[in-house]
Structures are given as structure tokens and as C-alpha cells.
Design a protein around this motif. Structure first.
Motif, PDB file in Angstrom:
ATOM      1  N   PRO A 161       1.243  -1.465   0.068  1.00 31.55           N
ATOM      2  CA  PRO A 161       0.057   0.041  -0.145  1.00 31.55           C
ATOM      3  C   PRO A 161       0.748   1.146  -0.021  1.00 31.55           C
ATOM      4  O   PRO A 161       1.960   0.962   0.294  1.00 31.55           O
ATOM      5  N   SER A 162       0.287   2.117  -0.452  1.00 35.28           N
ATOM      6  CA  SER A 162       1.183   3.901  -1.035  1.00 35.28           C
ATOM      7  C   SER A 162       1.689   4.086   0.940  1.00 35.28           C
ATOM      8  O   SER A 162       2.407   4.880   0.945  1.00 35.28           O
ATOM      9  N   MET A 163       0.776   3.961   2.049  1.00 35.01           N
ATOM     10  CA  MET A 163       0.583   4.314   3.512  1.00 35.01           C
ATOM     11  C   MET A 163       0.911   3.712   3.923  1.00 35.01           C
ATOM     12  O   MET A 163      -0.625   2.952   4.515  1.00 35.01           O
ATOM     13  N   PRO A 164       1.524   2.647   4.421  1.00 33.11           N
ATOM     14  CA  PRO A 164       1.262   1.408   5.523  1.00 33.11           C
ATOM     15  C   PRO A 164       1.153   2.079   6.388  1.00 33.11           C
ATOM     16  O   PRO A 164       1.928   3.005   6.910  1.00 33.11           O
ATOM     17  N   ARG A 165       0.502   1.802   7.213  1.00 30.92           N
ATOM     18  CA  ARG A 165       0.121   1.763   8.910  1.00 30.92           C
ATOM     19  C   ARG A 165       1.472   1.155   9.931  1.00 30.92           C
ATOM     20  O   ARG A 165       2.109   0.013   9.385  1.00 30.92           O
ATOM     21  N   MET A 166       1.834   2.184  10.484  1.00 31.67           N
ATOM     22  CA  MET A 166       3.229   2.334  10.871  1.00 31.67           C
ATOM     23  C   MET A 166       3.212   2.218  12.453  1.00 31.67           C
ATOM     24  O   MET A 166       2.426   3.823  13.212  1.00 31.67           O
ATOM     25  N   SER A 167       4.010   1.777  13.632  1.00 34.61           N
ATOM     26  CA  SER A 167       3.651   2.176  14.642  1.00 34.61           C
ATOM     27  C   SER A 167       4.905   3.916  14.870  1.00 34.61           C
ATOM     28  O   SER A 167       5.431   3.480  14.312  1.00 34.61           O
ATOM     29  N   MET A 168       4.575   3.623  16.234  1.00 34.11           N
ATOM     30  CA  MET A 168       5.249   4.797  16.271  1.00 34.11           C
ATOM     31  C   MET A 168       7.385   4.475  16.428  1.00 34.11           C
ATOM     32  O   MET A 168       8.515   5.729  16.331  1.00 34.11           O
ATOM     33  N   ASP A 169       7.516   3.401  16.418  1.00 36.06           N
ATOM     34  CA  ASP A 169       8.814   2.895  16.520  1.00 36.06           C
ATOM     35  C   ASP A 169       9.751   2.508  15.146  1.00 36.06           C
ATOM     36  O   ASP A 169      10.458   1.987  14.831  1.00 36.06           O
ATOM     37  N   GLY A 170       8.506   2.743  14.353  1.00 35.34           N
ATOM     38  CA  GLY A 170       9.035   2.790  12.594  1.00 35.34           C
ATOM     39  C   GLY A 170       8.701   1.034  12.117  1.00 35.34           C
ATOM     40  O   GLY A 170       8.844   1.217  10.601  1.00 35.34           O
TER      41      GLY A 170
END
Length: 764
Positions: free
Chosen positions: A561-570
Motif C-alpha cells: 500500500p502507498s501508505m502502510p500503517r506504522m507504529s511509533m517506533d518505525g
């Protein structure tokens, strides 16, 4: 569209299902009877056990005697699962046994059983010389107690040493050395010069690696005068090295092909004095430029090959080590050597060749063992008619296999990987890091040094030290960075080789395996994981993956996906991305499978023809067929003593047959190159290859007979026999062997077609 792009489109829907496995119940039912024999066998003296071993029949006696011999000779009593693995191999299966479960000992019992069943001699086929020597010497006391002889062959073995080793009941030999010895035996002019006996039973170690990964690799016996091609390639390399990416050439999205732009073509043509490279008269020059462009742009030093001394040495991508005596075909080897400023190595004309798959298929019985067979079960069935027996571990595996840690960029991935290693090192927990190539292993080691951590690095540049490095990888605070672990052949014991700190390491969680990226094959990743959690030891594993990794960029870019979901630690935390990584691996495996299938389809006709030539040669060598031919066709033969006629006819006929086969192989190579051009006319290249190869072969044997007659008519033969004049019968003064590395970018004509296609597309 390039080959890899076409395969990629075909494989997007590929879903590789695990190979089915055979039911173990019929084998496991023998275990109580084996146990019942144990007390009886323990009461025997060594001499009585050896005598009993020579009389044993059936699975029960074979396994019971084998277990007792191993207990006495090695102080190792085989587990029930090892006996089931041995029985599976006696059944002609591939036994999947986890790392550390004792495959070597199981294979020894299986080898003994095959000899007792009359299936000998037995060859235990290994991936390298080191394992052949180690396993033969390690298991020799067991074989001796069983009344069998055992030998081993490596690259440095003399002719007499090879003859002696192959004369044993069981011989350990690498697949390449066994294949090369077979090819050399096919050229002898005296039956006593052979080193091998008829190929009976092969027990293949690391069966998935040899039977699948290396199956299509041709083994070559070469001779004659080395071809001095380096001057032309050096000139082409200088021209290519002045080009600039983007302006003068473009690299395909999959990074597996490259082509000149109109600007780059114009620059090259100007440097060559204004020639038109696409004029048919300049095809050789265009081919040189094309192959040099691929060598300079796409083949990476310390990734695809290393330079050691004055040699370019190819790296086996599945094992991360030097691929011994291997070279690229189609001028690509010479182009890489020119790129590195190294004198071209000898190639010579091909006297005989056989693929690994063709060689293994010559054995009457084939079985094997590996830690990762189920994934390629369908392929083992398709190509070798082998079924997989999945042997359960002796002790349940308690290794903690974590989910992949996925990062958007490689730099973020590497930073997190170093931090994880540092934390483990400070706590004392041993870490084994698997990298994808030599360059990555050295870069990671440099990052660790910057953090004050000294890592033991195992890659293609120091593979001679591998046993010592791997043996201590489980020691307290050890950090080991290695290119892939497939086929390394040494157990990692917690607390080091002597296990002095076992309890301390176990308390810390055992060996921690970290993967620096996913490999194209799940099997290679699983082999890396399998180094931890041996025999019920605690352990853990996790793979650090980047969305910039080559695997994902080549095989699943559209799934990210163009904007994958990410956590705060990358960390990327997106189920779609998790699927994309798995999907990329499956597509890569599917592409490899499709290439294997297509390559083998070309090899089948050549192998069938080689077998016919081998049968004819055997008759010429062992019978009086040549003399009978001369008696029928030559009046001169009536006046010659029969013994002299047999000797002269045999020598002349063998020479012409060998010469004709060498010429035929060269013709087939030219045909195979040329048929790709016919694909532009929408003809099936494989059909066109067969259409050309079969008539050529049909002309071969009549031509050999005619030349044998002509040479005999002109030869001077007296009562002392036949002594050819200088130049009358010329055999190579020297021969050498090598393996042809699969060309990762297709043949020269594949590249030429791609270049022409791009040029036509850009001109529209």
C-alpha cells in the motif's frame, strides 16, 4: 517483454502448496520389534556383531544391528526417529529431519541397509568436499563394525585414490566430483582406466539443495586449447564503463536486464568508428557490448561474485559461499573478468556434459535427507518421482519464532537490527545473523564494530574457517554474522562446542537467530531458523525485513500500500504488507520452479542423446563391434590378425565417436542460441530446438561409421599393431572440469533480443 517479466506475470497467481508426505505408520510399526532385538545384540561380541551384520535382512534386523553398531562405535544410540528416517530412505524416500536430529547417522544405517539388500555400491552424495571427508571419517567406525568398507573422494584425490574409494561398499562424494568422475569415465579408451563402478544407489544429503536448487546446473568436461577472448572483452568493458545510467542505458524494473538507450548506442557506435551495431555483420560486436553491459551494471562484486587473488569466484546464492569450479556461460564469465582486469580463465571445447539432474537420474535407486523437503515435495515428485517422509523431532521444538519485523527503509531495518544485536550481546545471549550476500555481511559487521561489537563473519571469503566459526556460534556473548546457513553441516551447541556455558545460555533464551532480510526461498530461511532450538534447546528467531529489499521490489511492488500503517517506533504494522512479503517469496519460488521446468525440457533431448552415445561407446569399448564393422566393409581387414583388428578398430571408432559428440554438443549450443530468434516469428523455441536437434543426431552415428572405415582404410597396420601417425588421432593433452552457473540474465541472444525489442519500442 523479458523472460523474468513474462515469468513474473505467469506466477502472480502461483500458490505453491506444500508437498504431501508419506504415512509413517507402516515404518513405525517396526520399532517395538527393533527394541526387542536390542538385548540380544548387546550380548554379542564385536566379532559376533559384525558376523550378524553380514546376515541381517529386513528393516528390523538392519535397524537393530545398525543401532547397536552406532552405540558401540560412537557411543551414540540412534533415537527411534533416526531409525524411522533410515527406513524411509531404505524405502526410496526423502526424509525431512530437522537440523540437529542426526541425519548423518540415519544415512549410515540406510547405506548399510541398501548394501545388505544388494543395492550397492552406495554413494552418499554431499554438497561439498568438506562434508564428504568429514562424514566418511566420522562414520567409518560404524561401517567397520558392520563389516563394510567406506571411502571418500574430493577434488585433490588422485586417480588411484578415486578408484580405491569407489571400490568401497559406501563412498562419500560431492555431487560435482561424482559427476565429473562419471564424465571422465565416459572418455576412457581402456576399461581399466575407469574409477567408478555402475551407479547403483545414491543417498543425497541436503536433497532439496542438490535435487532442486542445483538440478539444472550443467557439469562440464572440457579439453583442447583455451580460448583467448579477453582482449575483445577488455575493449568492450572500456567502452561500457564510460556510459552513464539513465542517459546511456536503462535498467529494467526487476533489475535483471539492462539495455542501451539511443544516446548510449550512438556513443558506442561513434567510438567504434561510426559502425551500425544492428547491421548483421556486426552481430558479434553487439553481443560483446551487450554482455559487457550486463557484467558491468548488473553483476555486483561481493554479491554475485568475489575476487580472490587473480580469480573471479562465483558465489552460490543459496549458500552464500564460493561455488567451486563454477563459471558463467555465453561470454559472461570473460566479461566479468575483463571488468575486474583479470586474465580470462580457460574454457576450451566441451568434450562431454551432464546436468546434476541427469547425473542423479542415472542411479538405479535414489533417496535422501534434508531439513526442508516438504516445501518442494511437488517438485521432487515431478522431477525425480520421489516422495517425502516428514520425520518428527526426537524432542519437541520449543523455539520461539517471532513474526517478521518489517520496516519501510533498509536504513531503518539495519539500525533496528544492530540495536537488537547489541542488546542481546550486552545480556550475553549468543546471536546468529543470516545475511543475503557477502557485501551485506561485511557492512553489518562494520556497523557492529562501530558499536564496539566484534562479530565472527562467515562468508564466501573465509569459508575454509566455517566449521570452527559455526561450532562456537552458541557460546556466551558470541555474535556470528553469516551468509546463508544451508549446507554448513555443523551443529551449533549452546554454550559453545564443549557446552561449558550451556545452562547460562539456556537461561538467556538460547541461540537467537536474526535474519537480515528474507531470501527468495522459504527453505533457506527455514534452514537458518533451524540452527536454533536443536534437540529441544530453547531458542528464538525473527526476520528483519525492509520494503526496499530486492525480493519485495522484484516480486510484490504492487502489493505494498502507498501508505502502510506504522507504529511509533518505525515498524510497519499492516496485514497487507505481511501478505506482500509472503506473496513475494511464493512468487520467487514459483519463478524458480518454472525456470527449472523449462530448462529441463531443453536438457531432456540432450540427455537422451547422451545416453544413446554412452550405450554405443560401451559396446565399442567392451565388445568387438568395431572390428565386425570393418570386416563387413573393408577387404583390407581380411589380412589382419583378429587381435590387431580389434585394437585398431576400437581406437579409431572411439576417437571418431568422441569427436562427433563434441562437435554435436557445439552444434546444439548454436542451435539453442539461434532458436530464440525464431520466437520473434511466434514459433515455439523448444519445438524448434527439437526439430533441429533430432535430425542432427540421426546423422551422427552413420557419419562415425563412415569415418571409422575411411581412417582404417588409410591407416598403416602391421603385425605389431596399429600406431597412428602424428596428427592422425588427436585427443586433448589435458582436460579440466567446471560447472556452468545458471546465467541470471539469459543467453547472449536473449539479451540481444531484449535490446532489439527495446530499440524498436522506443522508435515507435
Amino acid at each position: 517483454m523479458g523472460l523474468s517479466q513474462r515469468l513474473k506475470l505467469r506466477m502472480r497467481r502461483f500458490l505453491q502448496r506444500p508437498g504431501t508426505t508419506v504415512d509413517l505408520a507402516p515404518l513405525e510399526k517396526h520399532l517395538p520389534r527393533i527394541d526387542a532385538l536390542e538385548e540380544e545384540l548387546e550380548a554379542l561380541t564385536d566379532e559376533e556383531l559384525t558376523e550378524r551384520a553380514g546376515e541381517a535382512e529386513g528393516y528390523v534386523e538392519i535397524c537393530a544391528v545398525g543401532r547397536e553398531a552406532a552405540r558401540r562405535a560412537l557411543d551414540q544410540r540412534p533415537y527411534d526417529v533416526q531409525l524411522v528416517g533410515a527406513m524411509a530412505m531404505l524405502d526410496g524416500r526423502v526424509a525431512e529431519m530437522a537440523t540437529g536430529e542426526g541425519k548423518t547417522l540415519a544415512a549410515t544405517i540406510a547405506a548399510y541397509g541398501h548394501v545388505r539388500a544388494g543395492h550397492g555400491p552406495v554413494h552418499v552424495i554431499t554438497v561439498n568436499d568438506y562434508l564428504a571427508r568429514r562424514d566418511a571419517q566420522w562414520m567409518e567406525p560404524v561401517y567397520t563394525l558392520l563389516g563394510l568398507t567406506v571411502g571418500w573422494v574430493n577434488e585433490s584425490s588422485s586417480h588411484d585414490e578415486r578408484t580405491e574409494a569407489y571400490g568401497c561398499d559406501v563412498t562419500y562424494v560431492s555431487v560435482s566430483e561424482g559427476g565429473f568422475d562419471f564424465l571422465r569415465d565416459q572418455l576412457v579408451t581402456d576399461i581399466d582406466e575407469r574409477v567408478q563402478r555402475p551407479l547403483a544407489t545414491a543417498i543425497v544429503d541436503e536433497a532439496d539443495s542438490i535435487l532442486i536448487d542445483e538440478a539444472r546446473v550443467p557439469m562440464v568436461l572440457a579439453g583442447g586449447v583455451a580460448q583467448a577472448r579477453n582482449t575483445k572483452h577488455a575493449a568492450a568493458a572500456k567502452l561500457v564503463q564510460m556510459l552513464r545510467p539513465g542517459r546511456d542505458y536503462e535498467i529494467a524494473d526487476d533489475n535483471r536486464s539492462v539495455a542501451l538507450t539511443d544516446t548510449g548506442l550512438a556513443r558506442i557506435e561513434k567510438k567504434l568508428g561510426g559502425v551500425d551495431l544492428y547491421d548483421g555483420a556486426n552481430a558479434e560486436q553487439l553481443s560483446l557490448i551487450n554482455v559487457s553491459l550486463h557484467a558491468n551494471v548488473l553483476l555486483k562484486r561481493d554479491v554475485d561474485y568475489i575476487v580472490r587473488g587473480d580469480k573471479v569466484e562465483l558465489v552460490d546464492e543459496m549458500r552464500g559461499r564460493v561455488a567451486q569450479r563454477r563459471r558463467w556461460p555465453d561470454g559472461l564469465q570473460a566479461a566479468v573478468e575483463a571488468k575486474e582486469g583479470i586474465t580470462a580463465t580457460a574454457e576450451g571445447e566441451i568434450l562431454n556434459t551432464i546436468t546434476v539432474q541427469g547425473y542423479i537420474a542415472l542411479y538405479s535407486t535414489v533417496c535422501g535427507m534434508t531439513a526442508t523437503a516438504v516445501i518442494v515435495g511437488d517438485q521432487l515428485r515431478e522431477f525425480f518421482k520421489l516422495e517425502v517422509a516428514m520425520i518428527p523431532p526426537n524432542t519437541p521444538c520449543i523455539r520461539d519464532d517471532e513474526a517478521d519485523r518489517i520496516f519501510a527503509a533498509q536504513a531503518e531495518r539495519d539500525e533496528a537490527l544492530v540495536a537488537e544485536i547489541k542488546a542481546c550481546h550486552e545480556a550475553g545471549r549468543p546471536v546468529l545473523v543470516g545475511t543475503l550476500d557477502v557485501k551485506q555481511s561485511e557492512e553489518l559487521a562494520e556497523l557492529l564494530r562501530a558499536e564496539g561489537i566484534t562479530a565472527n563473519v562467515l562468508n564466501a571469503k573465509n569459508d575454509d574457517e566455517e566449521a570452527a566459526i559455526i561450532a562456537e556460534a552458541g557460546a556466551l556473548r558470541a555474535v556470528t554474522v553469516s551468509t546463508q546457513m544451508a549446507g554448513r553441516g555443523v551443529d551449533i551447541r549452546l554454550g559453545g562446542s564443549k557446552q561449558v556455558d550451556y545452562d547460562a545460555v539456556a537461561e538467556l533464551g538460547g541461540l537467537y537467530v536474526l535474519g537480515a532480510g528474507r531470501h527468495d526461498s522459504r527453505r533457506v530461511d527455514n534452514q537458518l531458523r533451524g540452527r536454533s532450538g536443536r534437540q529441544g534447546d530453547p531458542g528464538g528467531s525473527v526476520f528483519f525485513v525492509s520494503l526496499e529489499d530486492d525480493l519485495i521490489v522484484r516480486h510484490a511492488p504492487e502489493a505494498i500500500p502507498s501508505m502502510p500503517r506504522m507504529s511509533m517506533d518505525g515498524l510497519v504494522e499492516d496485514e497487507q504488507v505481511d501478505f506482500a512479503v509472503e506473496h513475494a517469496q511464493r512468487v520467487a519460488e514459483g519463478v524458480a520452479h518454472e525456470i527449472h521446468r523449462n530448462t529441463w525440457r531443453y536438457s531432456v533431448v540432450i540427455e537422451q542423446q547422451r545416453q544413446q552415445i554412452a550405450e554405443l561407446r560401451e559396446r565399442l569399448l567392451t565388445t568387438e563391434d568395431a572390428a565386425d564393422l570393418l570386416m563387413d566393409q573393408c577387404v583390407k581387414a581380411d589380412d589382419i590378425e583378429r587381435d590387431v583388428l580389434v585394437q585398431a578398430g576400437r581406437a579409431i571408432a572411439l576417437y571418431h565417436l568422441d569427436r562427433a559428440w563434441t562437435d554435436h554438443l557445439a552444434e546444439l549450443a548454436d542451435v539453442r542460441e539461434g532458436v530464440h530468434l525464431r520466437a520473434l516469428g511466434r514459433l515455439d523455441p523448444l519445438d524448434e530446438f527439437h526439430r533441429a536437434a533430432v535430425p542432427l543426431f540421426n546423422e551422427l552415428i552413420p557419419a562415425v561409421e563412415q569415418k571409422t572405415i575411411e581412417t582404417f582404410e588409410e591407416a598403416e597396420i602391421d603385425d605389431d599393431g596399429w600406431h597412428p601417425e602424428e596428427g592422425e588421432i588427436v585427443r586433448p593433452s589435458a582436460t579440466w572440469t567446471y560447472l556452468v552457473h545458471e546465467n541470471p540474465f539469459g543467453s547472449e541472444l536473449d539479451r540481444l533480443i531484449a535490446a532489439v525489442g527495446r530499440r524498436l519500442s522506443s522508435s515507435r
